[in-house]
Design a protein around this motif. Structure first.
Motif, PDB file in Angstrom:
ATOM      1  N   THR B  95      40.357  63.726  14.177  1.00 35.93           N
ATOM      2  CA  THR B  95      40.922  62.693  15.033  1.00 35.93           C
ATOM      3  C   THR B  95      39.898  62.286  16.086  1.00 35.93           C
ATOM      4  O   THR B  95      38.808  62.820  16.150  1.00 35.93           O
ATOM      5  CB  THR B  95      42.243  63.160  15.678  1.00 35.93           C
ATOM      6  OG1 THR B  95      42.828  62.061  16.377  1.00 35.93           O
ATOM      7  CG2 THR B  95      41.990  64.287  16.669  1.00 35.93           C
ATOM      8  N   ALA B  96      40.281  61.325  16.883  1.00 35.36           N
ATOM      9  CA  ALA B  96      39.386  60.809  17.921  1.00 35.36           C
ATOM     10  C   ALA B  96      39.427  61.694  19.159  1.00 35.36           C
ATOM     11  O   ALA B  96      40.271  62.576  19.279  1.00 35.36           O
ATOM     12  CB  ALA B  96      39.806  59.391  18.284  1.00 35.36           C
ATOM     13  N   LEU B  97      38.503  61.441  20.074  1.00 32.67           N
ATOM     14  CA  LEU B  97      38.535  62.111  21.367  1.00 32.67           C
ATOM     15  C   LEU B  97      39.867  61.823  22.058  1.00 32.67           C
ATOM     16  O   LEU B  97      40.305  60.669  22.105  1.00 32.67           O
ATOM     17  CB  LEU B  97      37.410  61.601  22.265  1.00 32.67           C
ATOM     18  CG  LEU B  97      36.025  62.219  22.140  1.00 32.67           C
ATOM     19  CD1 LEU B  97      35.093  61.574  23.162  1.00 32.67           C
ATOM     20  CD2 LEU B  97      36.049  63.716  22.338  1.00 32.67           C
ATOM     21  N   ILE B  98      40.470  62.880  22.593  1.00 35.26           N
ATOM     22  CA  ILE B  98      41.713  62.735  23.343  1.00 35.26           C
ATOM     23  C   ILE B  98      41.389  63.021  24.807  1.00 35.26           C
ATOM     24  O   ILE B  98      40.832  64.072  25.122  1.00 35.26           O
ATOM     25  CB  ILE B  98      42.785  63.703  22.831  1.00 35.26           C
ATOM     26  CG1 ILE B  98      43.055  63.447  21.342  1.00 35.26           C
ATOM     27  CG2 ILE B  98      44.070  63.537  23.639  1.00 35.26           C
ATOM     28  CD1 ILE B  98      43.553  62.056  21.022  1.00 35.26           C
ATOM     29  N   PHE B  99      41.781  62.100  25.667  1.00 36.84           N
ATOM     30  CA  PHE B  99      41.426  62.176  27.073  1.00 36.84           C
ATOM     31  C   PHE B  99      42.575  62.664  27.931  1.00 36.84           C
ATOM     32  O   PHE B  99      43.746  62.366  27.674  1.00 36.84           O
ATOM     33  CB  PHE B  99      41.004  60.789  27.571  1.00 36.84           C
ATOM     34  CG  PHE B  99      39.657  60.366  27.092  1.00 36.84           C
ATOM     35  CD1 PHE B  99      39.497  59.793  25.834  1.00 36.84           C
ATOM     36  CD2 PHE B  99      38.534  60.530  27.891  1.00 36.84           C
ATOM     37  CE1 PHE B  99      38.249  59.405  25.384  1.00 36.84           C
ATOM     38  CE2 PHE B  99      37.278  60.135  27.444  1.00 36.84           C
ATOM     39  CZ  PHE B  99      37.139  59.583  26.191  1.00 36.84           C
ATOM     40  N   GLY B 100      42.217  63.374  28.996  1.00 39.28           N
ATOM     41  CA  GLY B 100      43.160  63.620  30.066  1.00 39.28           C
ATOM     42  C   GLY B 100      43.329  62.354  30.898  1.00 39.28           C
ATOM     43  O   GLY B 100      42.675  61.341  30.658  1.00 39.28           O
ATOM     44  N   LYS B 101      44.205  62.425  31.901  1.00 46.89           N
ATOM     45  CA  LYS B 101      44.501  61.236  32.698  1.00 46.89           C
ATOM     46  C   LYS B 101      43.426  60.938  33.733  1.00 46.89           C
ATOM     47  O   LYS B 101      43.467  59.902  34.378  1.00 46.89           O
ATOM     48  CB  LYS B 101      45.865  61.387  33.371  1.00 46.89           C
ATOM     49  CG  LYS B 101      47.006  61.409  32.357  1.00 46.89           C
ATOM     50  CD  LYS B 101      48.363  61.518  33.024  1.00 46.89           C
ATOM     51  CE  LYS B 101      49.463  61.523  31.955  1.00 46.89           C
ATOM     52  NZ  LYS B 101      50.815  61.638  32.565  1.00 46.89           N
ATOM     53  N   GLY B 102      42.495  61.858  33.890  1.00 45.23           N
ATOM     54  CA  GLY B 102      41.389  61.617  34.809  1.00 45.23           C
ATOM     55  C   GLY B 102      41.663  62.130  36.208  1.00 45.23           C
ATOM     56  O   GLY B 102      42.810  62.206  36.655  1.00 45.23           O
ATOM     57  N   THR B 103      40.591  62.485  36.902  1.00 45.57           N
ATOM     58  CA  THR B 103      40.640  62.935  38.283  1.00 45.57           C
ATOM     59  C   THR B 103      39.853  61.948  39.126  1.00 45.57           C
ATOM     60  O   THR B 103      38.654  61.747  38.878  1.00 45.57           O
ATOM     61  CB  THR B 103      40.031  64.333  38.442  1.00 45.57           C
ATOM     62  OG1 THR B 103      40.776  65.263  37.661  1.00 45.57           O
ATOM     63  CG2 THR B 103      40.024  64.761  39.909  1.00 45.57           C
ATOM     64  N   THR B 104      40.509  61.338  40.101  1.00 39.78           N
ATOM     65  CA  THR B 104      39.817  60.405  40.986  1.00 39.78           C
ATOM     66  C   THR B 104      39.232  61.185  42.153  1.00 39.78           C
ATOM     67  O   THR B 104      39.963  61.819  42.919  1.00 39.78           O
ATOM     68  CB  THR B 104      40.794  59.337  41.517  1.00 39.78           C
ATOM     69  OG1 THR B 104      41.323  58.609  40.408  1.00 39.78           O
ATOM     70  CG2 THR B 104      40.055  58.368  42.440  1.00 39.78           C
ATOM     71  N   LEU B 105      37.917  61.144  42.270  1.00 36.93           N
ATOM     72  CA  LEU B 105      37.198  61.851  43.332  1.00 36.93           C
ATOM     73  C   LEU B 105      36.760  60.859  44.388  1.00 36.93           C
ATOM     74  O   LEU B 105      36.112  59.852  44.073  1.00 36.93           O
ATOM     75  CB  LEU B 105      35.976  62.570  42.766  1.00 36.93           C
ATOM     76  CG  LEU B 105      35.051  63.238  43.781  1.00 36.93           C
ATOM     77  CD1 LEU B 105      35.776  64.383  44.491  1.00 36.93           C
ATOM     78  CD2 LEU B 105      33.779  63.726  43.116  1.00 36.93           C
TER      79      LEU B 105
END
Lengths: 112, 109
Positions: B95-105
């Motif tokens: 499958t493709a890369l699965i991402f988390g929702k991200g961390t805004t720094l």
């Protein structure tokens, strides 16, 4: 020139219209992907393709379709656009896993 | 599922060190990526881990523990330009890369 090119970069369309987003890559990779990004939801996978004859649904494929016209080209269609499809859309490409993904600059789509 | 969890937001000051954690489900694991994304721009590759341990690349380092389903991105000597979202992504066979929702720094002076 960019390795992954998306067109258009920005688009405003009306509810019910059909729209196609296009993506082309010069990396020579077999694998291509479409993601959508919404604030607070991260990148979500719509469709992916591992070669020209392969199409796979991702997490959120409903309301979308894709076409892999060639190794270098992968287009995303919204058959009948609706407002909640307003988002930033990214195309990406990668080599065989676990290959690094290279992203296009994104298409900002607004459905009114 | 493919749950990938990371904090939503973090703040730090210039010159400091910050660690962004990421946890993921271990099934089918094939590698762990970190990407940086400035607002409105495309994600860009920062690091990749497939074996346990620390990978260092300049001011950025990434750590992986496969048995714990845990990774972190360490940013040293923070600069204002490091203000961005940091995306953790799991590579899984088939499958493709699965991402988390991200961390805004947010880096302040």
């Amino acid at each position: 020139d960019a390795d992954v090119t998306q067109t258009p970069r920005n688009r405003i369309t009306k509810t019910g219209k059909r729209i196609m987003l296009e993506c082309s890559q010069t990396k020579g990779h077999d694998r291509m992907y479409w993601y959508r990004q919404d604030p607070g939801l991260g990148l979500r996978l719509i469709y992916y393709s591992f070669d020209v004859k392969d199409i796979n649904k991702g997490e959120i494929s409903d309301g979308y379709s894709v076409s892999r016209q060639a190794q270098a080209k992968f287009s995303l269609s919204l058959e009948s656009a609706i407002p909640n499809q307003t988002a930033l859309y990214f195309c990406a490409t990668s080599d065989a896993p676990p290959g690094e993904a290279f992203f296009g600059q994104g298409t900002r789509l607004t459905v009114v | 599922g493919q749950n990938i969890d990371q904090p939503t937001e973090m703040t730090a000051t210039e010159g400091a060190i910050v660690q962004i954690n990421c946890t993921y489900q271990t099934s089918g694991f094939n590698g762990l990526f970190w990407y940086q994304q400035h607002a409105g721009e495309a994600p860009t590759f920062l690091s990749y881990n497939v074996l346990d341990g620390l990978e260092e690349k300049g001011r950025f380092s990434s750590f992986l523990s496969r048995s714990k389903g845990y990774s972190y991105l360490l940013l040293k000597e923070l600069q204002m330009k490091d203000s961005a979202s940091y995306l953790c992504a799991k590579s899984q066979a088939g499958t493709a890369l699965i991402f988390g929702k991200g961390t805004t720094l947010s880096v302040s002076s």
